[in-house]
Design a protein around this motif. Structure first.
Motif, PDB file in Angstrom:
ATOM      1  N   ARG A  80      -6.246   2.311 -15.961  1.00  0.00           N
ATOM      2  CA  ARG A  80      -7.632   2.794 -15.986  1.00  0.00           C
ATOM      3  C   ARG A  80      -7.708   4.273 -15.653  1.00  0.00           C
ATOM      4  O   ARG A  80      -8.510   5.009 -16.233  1.00  0.00           O
ATOM      5  CB  ARG A  80      -8.478   1.981 -15.007  1.00  0.00           C
ATOM      6  CG  ARG A  80      -8.685   0.541 -15.442  1.00  0.00           C
ATOM      7  CD  ARG A  80      -9.640  -0.187 -14.526  1.00  0.00           C
ATOM      8  NE  ARG A  80      -9.853  -1.561 -14.961  1.00  0.00           N
ATOM      9  CZ  ARG A  80     -10.672  -2.406 -14.368  1.00  0.00           C
ATOM     10  NH1 ARG A  80     -11.368  -2.014 -13.312  1.00  0.00           N
ATOM     11  NH2 ARG A  80     -10.818  -3.634 -14.824  1.00  0.00           N
ATOM     12  N   GLU A 124       0.122  -6.111 -10.305  1.00  0.00           N
ATOM     13  CA  GLU A 124      -0.630  -6.080 -11.571  1.00  0.00           C
ATOM     14  C   GLU A 124      -1.935  -5.306 -11.409  1.00  0.00           C
ATOM     15  O   GLU A 124      -2.338  -4.554 -12.303  1.00  0.00           O
ATOM     16  CB  GLU A 124      -0.917  -7.511 -12.027  1.00  0.00           C
ATOM     17  CG  GLU A 124      -1.641  -7.598 -13.362  1.00  0.00           C
ATOM     18  CD  GLU A 124      -0.877  -6.927 -14.477  1.00  0.00           C
ATOM     19  OE1 GLU A 124      -1.530  -6.428 -15.411  1.00  0.00           O
ATOM     20  OE2 GLU A 124       0.376  -6.903 -14.424  1.00  0.00           O
ATOM     21  N   LEU A 125      -2.597  -5.495 -10.253  1.00  0.00           N
ATOM     22  CA  LEU A 125      -3.812  -4.717 -10.009  1.00  0.00           C
ATOM     23  C   LEU A 125      -3.506  -3.219  -9.949  1.00  0.00           C
ATOM     24  O   LEU A 125      -4.281  -2.396 -10.440  1.00  0.00           O
ATOM     25  CB  LEU A 125      -4.465  -5.168  -8.697  1.00  0.00           C
ATOM     26  CG  LEU A 125      -5.125  -6.550  -8.721  1.00  0.00           C
ATOM     27  CD1 LEU A 125      -5.610  -6.913  -7.318  1.00  0.00           C
ATOM     28  CD2 LEU A 125      -6.292  -6.578  -9.697  1.00  0.00           C
ATOM     29  N   ARG A 126      -2.360  -2.892  -9.339  1.00  0.00           N
ATOM     30  CA  ARG A 126      -1.979  -1.483  -9.274  1.00  0.00           C
ATOM     31  C   ARG A 126      -1.727  -0.925 -10.677  1.00  0.00           C
ATOM     32  O   ARG A 126      -2.159   0.189 -11.012  1.00  0.00           O
ATOM     33  CB  ARG A 126      -0.734  -1.321  -8.405  1.00  0.00           C
ATOM     34  CG  ARG A 126      -0.276   0.116  -8.268  1.00  0.00           C
ATOM     35  CD  ARG A 126       1.047   0.208  -7.532  1.00  0.00           C
ATOM     36  NE  ARG A 126       0.944  -0.257  -6.158  1.00  0.00           N
ATOM     37  CZ  ARG A 126       1.983  -0.304  -5.322  1.00  0.00           C
ATOM     38  NH1 ARG A 126       3.181   0.075  -5.748  1.00  0.00           N
ATOM     39  NH2 ARG A 126       1.827  -0.733  -4.096  1.00  0.00           N
ATOM     40  N   ARG A 127      -1.024  -1.707 -11.507  1.00  0.00           N
ATOM     41  CA  ARG A 127      -0.765  -1.247 -12.872  1.00  0.00           C
ATOM     42  C   ARG A 127      -2.065  -1.108 -13.665  1.00  0.00           C
ATOM     43  O   ARG A 127      -2.243  -0.152 -14.427  1.00  0.00           O
ATOM     44  CB  ARG A 127       0.177  -2.221 -13.570  1.00  0.00           C
ATOM     45  CG  ARG A 127       1.604  -2.196 -13.033  1.00  0.00           C
ATOM     46  CD  ARG A 127       2.449  -3.260 -13.693  1.00  0.00           C
ATOM     47  NE  ARG A 127       3.830  -3.214 -13.203  1.00  0.00           N
ATOM     48  CZ  ARG A 127       4.759  -4.123 -13.502  1.00  0.00           C
ATOM     49  NH1 ARG A 127       4.440  -5.160 -14.283  1.00  0.00           N
ATOM     50  NH2 ARG A 127       5.980  -4.002 -13.027  1.00  0.00           N
ATOM     51  N   GLU A 128      -2.964  -2.079 -13.461  1.00  0.00           N
ATOM     52  CA  GLU A 128      -4.246  -1.993 -14.153  1.00  0.00           C
ATOM     53  C   GLU A 128      -5.035  -0.758 -13.686  1.00  0.00           C
ATOM     54  O   GLU A 128      -5.680  -0.068 -14.492  1.00  0.00           O
ATOM     55  CB  GLU A 128      -5.060  -3.254 -13.892  1.00  0.00           C
ATOM     56  CG  GLU A 128      -6.413  -3.291 -14.594  1.00  0.00           C
ATOM     57  CD  GLU A 128      -6.301  -3.312 -16.093  1.00  0.00           C
ATOM     58  OE1 GLU A 128      -7.263  -2.904 -16.759  1.00  0.00           O
ATOM     59  OE2 GLU A 128      -5.235  -3.732 -16.615  1.00  0.00           O
ATOM     60  N   GLY A 129      -4.953  -0.485 -12.368  1.00  0.00           N
ATOM     61  CA  GLY A 129      -5.610   0.714 -11.866  1.00  0.00           C
ATOM     62  C   GLY A 129      -5.018   1.982 -12.456  1.00  0.00           C
ATOM     63  O   GLY A 129      -5.745   2.920 -12.811  1.00  0.00           O
ATOM     64  N   ASP A 130      -3.675   1.999 -12.574  1.00  0.00           N
ATOM     65  CA  ASP A 130      -3.035   3.171 -13.190  1.00  0.00           C
ATOM     66  C   ASP A 130      -3.447   3.322 -14.646  1.00  0.00           C
ATOM     67  O   ASP A 130      -3.671   4.443 -15.125  1.00  0.00           O
ATOM     68  CB  ASP A 130      -1.515   3.043 -13.085  1.00  0.00           C
ATOM     69  CG  ASP A 130      -1.024   3.140 -11.649  1.00  0.00           C
ATOM     70  OD1 ASP A 130      -1.774   3.689 -10.812  1.00  0.00           O
ATOM     71  OD2 ASP A 130       0.093   2.672 -11.365  1.00  0.00           O
ATOM     72  N   ARG A 147       0.818  -1.208   0.000  1.00  0.00           N
ATOM     73  CA  ARG A 147       0.000   0.000   0.000  1.00  0.00           C
ATOM     74  C   ARG A 147       0.850   1.255   0.000  1.00  0.00           C
ATOM     75  O   ARG A 147       0.485   2.260  -0.601  1.00  0.00           O
ATOM     76  CB  ARG A 147      -0.910  -0.015   1.230  1.00  0.00           C
ATOM     77  CG  ARG A 147      -1.788   1.197   1.370  1.00  0.00           C
ATOM     78  CD  ARG A 147      -2.822   1.264   0.263  1.00  0.00           C
ATOM     79  NE  ARG A 147      -3.706   2.406   0.442  1.00  0.00           N
ATOM     80  CZ  ARG A 147      -3.454   3.637   0.035  1.00  0.00           C
ATOM     81  NH1 ARG A 147      -2.294   3.911  -0.545  1.00  0.00           N
ATOM     82  NH2 ARG A 147      -4.322   4.608   0.225  1.00  0.00           N
ATOM     83  N   THR A 198       0.165 -10.269  -7.826  1.00  0.00           N
ATOM     84  CA  THR A 198      -1.244  -9.910  -8.039  1.00  0.00           C
ATOM     85  C   THR A 198      -1.497  -8.437  -7.738  1.00  0.00           C
ATOM     86  O   THR A 198      -2.127  -7.724  -8.521  1.00  0.00           O
ATOM     87  CB  THR A 198      -2.140 -10.782  -7.154  1.00  0.00           C
ATOM     88  OG1 THR A 198      -1.941 -12.158  -7.491  1.00  0.00           O
ATOM     89  CG2 THR A 198      -3.600 -10.421  -7.356  1.00  0.00           C
ATOM     90  N   VAL A 199      -1.002  -7.977  -6.589  1.00  0.00           N
ATOM     91  CA  VAL A 199      -1.253  -6.596  -6.201  1.00  0.00           C
ATOM     92  C   VAL A 199      -0.558  -5.620  -7.142  1.00  0.00           C
ATOM     93  O   VAL A 199      -1.117  -4.584  -7.525  1.00  0.00           O
ATOM     94  CB  VAL A 199      -0.812  -6.362  -4.749  1.00  0.00           C
ATOM     95  CG1 VAL A 199      -0.932  -4.890  -4.377  1.00  0.00           C
ATOM     96  CG2 VAL A 199      -1.642  -7.213  -3.810  1.00  0.00           C
TER      97      VAL A 199
END
Length: 376
Positions: free
Chosen positions: A147, A139-145, A89, A136-137
């Motif tokens: 988006r 990749e989720l962070r990159r996907e959030g960026d 985080r 996982t986190v």
């Protein structure tokens, strides 16, 4: 995640008390666990208020104390899982990988101590879990960026499109007003000027005719005021609000004949009642512009206006026997003239067509054809 860390810390302390006697080592481990819990709780209180560098230092202090706690009592190794999520985080990816390596090594060592290093899962499960969680986190962070960037692009595109629509609306309204002014006020002022000049020339020789011309000029000014109010308010042209298109065209022909001596005649054919308002307005404006050109530029003796409806199309023809012109030649100032371009734009907006036939010395013919739905 904060609650999870404190719960695991408390559960590990209870396990320590159940499994071990309350000697000096156990008491020291419990005291160190209390220090870790208090330090972690202080960070939770400052989570939304402290600057990011302060939180970095707080997390480093918690991890150092937790590693010392695990070294003293391996039961506290499971509390490293929430610390990994806290690091994800707060920290960038490179720092998270380093923290994950430290937490994984400490957790594996604690598990190994608890199992007597006889269970190979102690050296497989912590690194595997850490790798899955971090991957996982991240990749989720990159996907959030991604988006966020897409949303930002969409918002910028929306704002640009809204500004484009606003500018287009302004230009369209400006063009509409320019056409209406050209077809009404400008032509009306020109006609008024011609009438007043004619009245001035005949004032001494024929006072009665001069007074008649002045009255016609005053009527023209009144008509122009009504037209100006109509197009500013977006309503129908003033002549159409008082009567039919047929009557409005007949009045135009009569005014042209009375003011200039040009013989102007109107012929109508087909079912002309019930035409859409925008079609009637366009035909009237086209006729006004065409007859104004006949008045001012043609030098004609006769003009003919014909209005007809054939099937699903209504046509308007305005022809004169004047001097004519070359439609392909540029007008004064190098342009084609605003009047003809305004006619084309007005008719094109209704899906119609405009044809101009003229040649020097052979008169001019303007033909307009506009489609009309049967259920209009």
């Amino acid at each position: 995640m904060h609650v999870g860390f404190l719960v695991l810390l408390a559960a590990s302390a209870v396990r320590l008390l159940i499994r071990h006697e309350l000697d000096e080592g156990t008491v020291a481990a419990l005291e160190l666990a209390a220090v870790v819990g208090l330090l972690y709780s202080a960070g939770v209180l400052l989570w939304n208020r402290a600057p990011r560098p302060v939180l970095f230092g707080w997390l480093a202090g918690v991890i150092v104390c937790w590693v010392a706690l695990v070294w003293a009592a391996p039961s506290f190794g499971f509390a490293g899982i929430p610390l990994l999520f806290v690091a994800l985080r707060l920290l960038p990816v490179a720092a998270v990988v380093a923290v994950a390596a430290v937490l994984t090594a400490a957790t594996a060592a604690a598990w190994g101590v608890l199992t007597g290093f006889g269970d190979p899962m102690a050296f497989v499960v912590p690194p595997a879990l850490a790798a899955m969680v971090v991957g996982t986190v991240v990749e989720l962070r990159r996907e959030g960026d991604r988006r966020k960037r897409v949303i930002a692009d969409l918002l910028r595109a929306r704002d640009a499109l809204a500004e484009s629509h606003r500018r287009t609306g302004v230009l369209e309204e400006r063009e509409r007003l320019a056409r209406e002014i050209h077809d009404t006020v400008a032509q009306g002022l020109s006609s008024t000027g011609m009438l007043l000049r004619a009245a001035d020339l005949s004032w001494e020789s024929d006072p009665e005719r001069s007074r008649h011309l002045v009255r016609r000029a005053a009527e023209g000014v009144h008509e122009n005021l009504a037209e100006a109010r109509a197009f500013v308010q977006g309503g129908a042209p003033a002549p159409l609000s008082r009567g039919t298109l047929r009557r409005a065209l007949a009045d135009l022909c009569r005014s042209l004949s009375e003011e200039t001596g040009i013989e102007a005649a109107l012929t109508c054919d087909g079912e002309l009642d019930g035409l859409p308002g925008e079609v009637e307005a366009a035909l009237l404006r086209v006729a006004q512009g065409a007859l104004a050109n006949v008045r001012e530029h043609s030098g004609a003796d006769r003009a003919a206006v014909s209005l007809a409806r054939i099937g699903d199309r209504v046509t308007l023809d305005v022809r004169d026997d004047g001097r004519g012109f070359d439609p392909g030649a540029p007008g004064p100032g190098g342009g084609r003239g605003f009047g003809l371009e305004a006619v084309r734009a007005r008719v094109a907006g209704l899906g119609g067509e405009v044809t101009v036939e003229s040649a020097p010395g052979e008169g001019t013919g303007l033909s307009v054809s506009i489609p009309v739905r049967e259920d209009a």
